[in-house]
Design a protein around this motif. Structure first.
Motif: not given
Length: 140
Positions: A31-45
């Motif tokens: 995954e290069d766009a965004h974190c797929r974990n729905p509970a995560c606000r996102g971070g660098d991949l």
């Protein structure tokens, strides 16, 4: 070959995934766009090599010719192949792939150890399409 899904050869062959820096979730395919974990606000991949070994989670065989974009010569008779879903040793995610040629469902059992190896999906006079295969551990 699917770009950036695997790297190396021989014992250095590895599937490539990505890991989120915020929640440590690992993804394959990458995954290069965004974190797929729905509970995560996102971070660098970050790209990470995945475990070479895992355990058979499930398996089946393919007894029909899949439709395009699967690469096969319609002039040749269909050769069934074995599909294996493998839970990776460290990441604990399940990755689907073909078994090495010659391995059938009769050779497999849920829970047995397998390893990822380079494989050929198809080839013609101009191109070889590479992929990964699963091989029972200890089989050459």
């Amino acid at each position: 070959m699917v770009t950036d899904w695997f790297t190396g050869d021989g014992n250095g062959f590895r599937l490539l995934g990505t890991r989120c820096s915020a929640c440590a979730s690992v993804f394959f395919p990458r995954e290069d766009a965004h974190c797929r974990n729905p509970a995560c606000r996102g971070g660098d991949l970050e790209e990470v090599p995945l475990s070479r070994h895992g355990r058979v989670w499930s398996y089946t065989d393919s007894r029909y010719r899949p439709p395009s974009p699967y690469v096969s010569d319609p002039e040749l008779p269909w050769e069934p192949y074995t599909l294996i879903a493998v839970e990776l040793e460290s990441e604990r995610i399940v990755v689907l792939g073909q078994a090495v040629p010659g391995i059938t469902v009769a050779d497999l059992a849920v829970g047995m150890e397998v390893e990822v190896v380079p494989g050929v999906l198809g080839e013609d006079t101009e191109t070889t399409w590479t992929t990964w295969h699963w091989r029972p551990a200890g089989v050459a």
